[in-house]
Design a protein around this motif. Structure first.
Motif, PDB file in Angstrom:
ATOM      1  N   LEU A  51       0.823  -1.219   0.000  1.00 14.67           N
ATOM      2  CA  LEU A  51       0.000   0.000   0.000  1.00 14.67           C
ATOM      3  C   LEU A  51       0.855   1.266   0.000  1.00 14.67           C
ATOM      4  O   LEU A  51       0.627   2.172  -0.814  1.00 14.67           O
ATOM      5  N   ALA A  52       1.837   1.349   0.860  1.00 12.47           N
ATOM      6  CA  ALA A  52       2.673   2.552   0.940  1.00 12.47           C
ATOM      7  C   ALA A  52       3.404   2.787  -0.384  1.00 12.47           C
ATOM      8  O   ALA A  52       3.508   3.930  -0.848  1.00 12.47           O
ATOM      9  N   LYS A  53       3.904   1.720  -1.008  1.00 15.27           N
ATOM     10  CA  LYS A  53       4.602   1.846  -2.288  1.00 15.27           C
ATOM     11  C   LYS A  53       3.644   2.350  -3.368  1.00 15.27           C
ATOM     12  O   LYS A  53       3.993   3.217  -4.175  1.00 15.27           O
ATOM     13  N   LEU A  54       2.428   1.825  -3.388  1.00 18.96           N
ATOM     14  CA  LEU A  54       1.453   2.250  -4.385  1.00 18.96           C
ATOM     15  C   LEU A  54       1.066   3.718  -4.200  1.00 18.96           C
ATOM     16  O   LEU A  54       0.935   4.456  -5.180  1.00 18.96           O
ATOM     17  N   GLU A 106       4.519  10.190  -6.930  1.00 21.48           N
ATOM     18  CA  GLU A 106       5.602  10.407  -7.885  1.00 21.48           C
ATOM     19  C   GLU A 106       5.025  10.745  -9.263  1.00 21.48           C
ATOM     20  O   GLU A 106       5.477  11.686  -9.927  1.00 21.48           O
ATOM     21  N   ALA A 107       4.011   9.996  -9.677  1.00 19.88           N
ATOM     22  CA  ALA A 107       3.384  10.246 -10.978  1.00 19.88           C
ATOM     23  C   ALA A 107       2.695  11.605 -10.994  1.00 19.88           C
ATOM     24  O   ALA A 107       2.777  12.344 -11.988  1.00 19.88           O
ATOM     25  N   LEU A 109       3.473  14.595 -13.555  1.00 21.25           N
ATOM     26  CA  LEU A 109       2.397  15.177 -14.361  1.00 21.25           C
ATOM     27  C   LEU A 109       2.263  16.679 -14.103  1.00 21.25           C
ATOM     28  O   LEU A 109       2.053  17.454 -15.037  1.00 21.25           O
ATOM     29  N   ARG A 110       2.406  17.080 -12.863  1.00 29.00           N
ATOM     30  CA  ARG A 110       2.339  18.504 -12.513  1.00 29.00           C
ATOM     31  C   ARG A 110       3.430  19.280 -13.253  1.00 29.00           C
ATOM     32  O   ARG A 110       3.203  20.371 -13.764  1.00 29.00           O
ATOM     33  N   ALA A 111       4.619  18.697 -13.315  1.00 34.58           N
ATOM     34  CA  ALA A 111       5.729  19.340 -14.029  1.00 34.58           C
ATOM     35  C   ALA A 111       5.435  19.476 -15.525  1.00 34.58           C
ATOM     36  O   ALA A 111       5.963  20.374 -16.185  1.00 34.58           O
ATOM     37  N   LEU A 112       4.567  18.597 -16.034  1.00 34.75           N
ATOM     38  CA  LEU A 112       4.159  18.667 -17.441  1.00 34.75           C
ATOM     39  C   LEU A 112       2.957  19.584 -17.658  1.00 34.75           C
ATOM     40  O   LEU A 112       2.485  19.737 -18.771  1.00 34.75           O
ATOM     41  N   ALA A 135       7.333   3.357 -12.608  1.00 38.80           N
ATOM     42  CA  ALA A 135       8.297   4.163 -11.857  1.00 38.80           C
ATOM     43  C   ALA A 135       9.116   4.983 -12.838  1.00 38.80           C
ATOM     44  O   ALA A 135       9.509   4.488 -13.908  1.00 38.80           O
ATOM     45  N   ARG A 136       9.390   6.228 -12.502  1.00 37.73           N
ATOM     46  CA  ARG A 136      10.109   7.122 -13.407  1.00 37.73           C
ATOM     47  C   ARG A 136      11.456   6.542 -13.812  1.00 37.73           C
ATOM     48  O   ARG A 136      11.899   6.755 -14.943  1.00 37.73           O
ATOM     49  N   GLU A 137      12.112   5.810 -12.930  1.00 36.02           N
ATOM     50  CA  GLU A 137      13.416   5.239 -13.281  1.00 36.02           C
ATOM     51  C   GLU A 137      13.309   4.167 -14.376  1.00 36.02           C
ATOM     52  O   GLU A 137      14.313   3.799 -14.981  1.00 36.02           O
TER      53      GLU A 137
END
Length: 187
Positions: free
Chosen positions: A11-14, A20-21, A25-28, A93-95
């Motif tokens: 759950l915490a990872k999700l 992170e996503a 997206l905000r940066a875009l 994941a972005r990586e």
């Protein structure tokens, strides 16, 4: 890479994946996923066995939710009468960006839907995220319509009503699938 069912400890990872996503997206310039997703709803889908994790060794590379139920108010009764599975919360994941993991996860979902007896793999996407819509079109989805009526289940205006589908079909995805075989649960 392997695909497993998510477990409650994921759950915490999700939730972190979603944050992170949302930041990316905000940066875009997109407001997609700017509202926090209720952890209790996510936990319920994990416990129902509908959340899947793509793992690269001990690292989680991506996630996808695949459900036999559509979000209320999006699809017509005639569409819902056709056996379908619904993709939600596809996140890489972005990586791991740029490796076509999202496309391969969609192929895995389409294959699983097909083996479940579904005719369609369907999704709804953010109505203002044209880049995401183009991505799904490039993955073989066809735009059905954009549904703006009604409110989202978690309150507020409907923001994820761009509806698309592609036929469910057997597909090679090159993942090791460590989940149980689907049980013909498409609706």
């Amino acid at each position: 890479m392997i695909i497993t069912h998510a477990e409650t400890h994921d759950l915490a990872k999700l939730l972190a994946f979603r944050e992170e996503a949302a930041a990316w997206l905000r940066a875009l310039g997109s407001d997609q996923w700017s509202r926090p997703y209720p952890a209790d709803k996510l936990l319920a889908t994990i416990e129902a066995g509908m959340v899947f994790m793509l793992r690269d060794g001990k690292t989680t590379a991506g996630t996808i939710t695949l459900t036999p139920e559509a979000e209320e108010g999006l699809w017509t009764d005639d569409e819902l009468a056709e056996p379908s599975m619904f993709v939600n919360k596809l996140t890489v994941a972005r990586e791991y960006a740029g490796q076509n993991l999202g496309g391969r996860l969609l192929d895995w979902a389409g294959d699983r839907a097909y083996r479940s007896g579904a005719r369609w793999l369907r999704l709804d996407a953010w109505t203002t995220n044209v880049g995401l819509q183009q991505y799904y079109l490039s993955q073989g989805f066809t735009h059905v319509r954009t549904e703006r009526a009604g409110a989202a289940v978690n309150g507020g205006p409907r923001v994820s009503g761009w509806l698309a589908q592609r036929p469910a079909r057997a597909a090679a995805h090159d993942f090791i699938d460590c989940t149980a075989a689907p049980s013909g649960d498409a609706k």
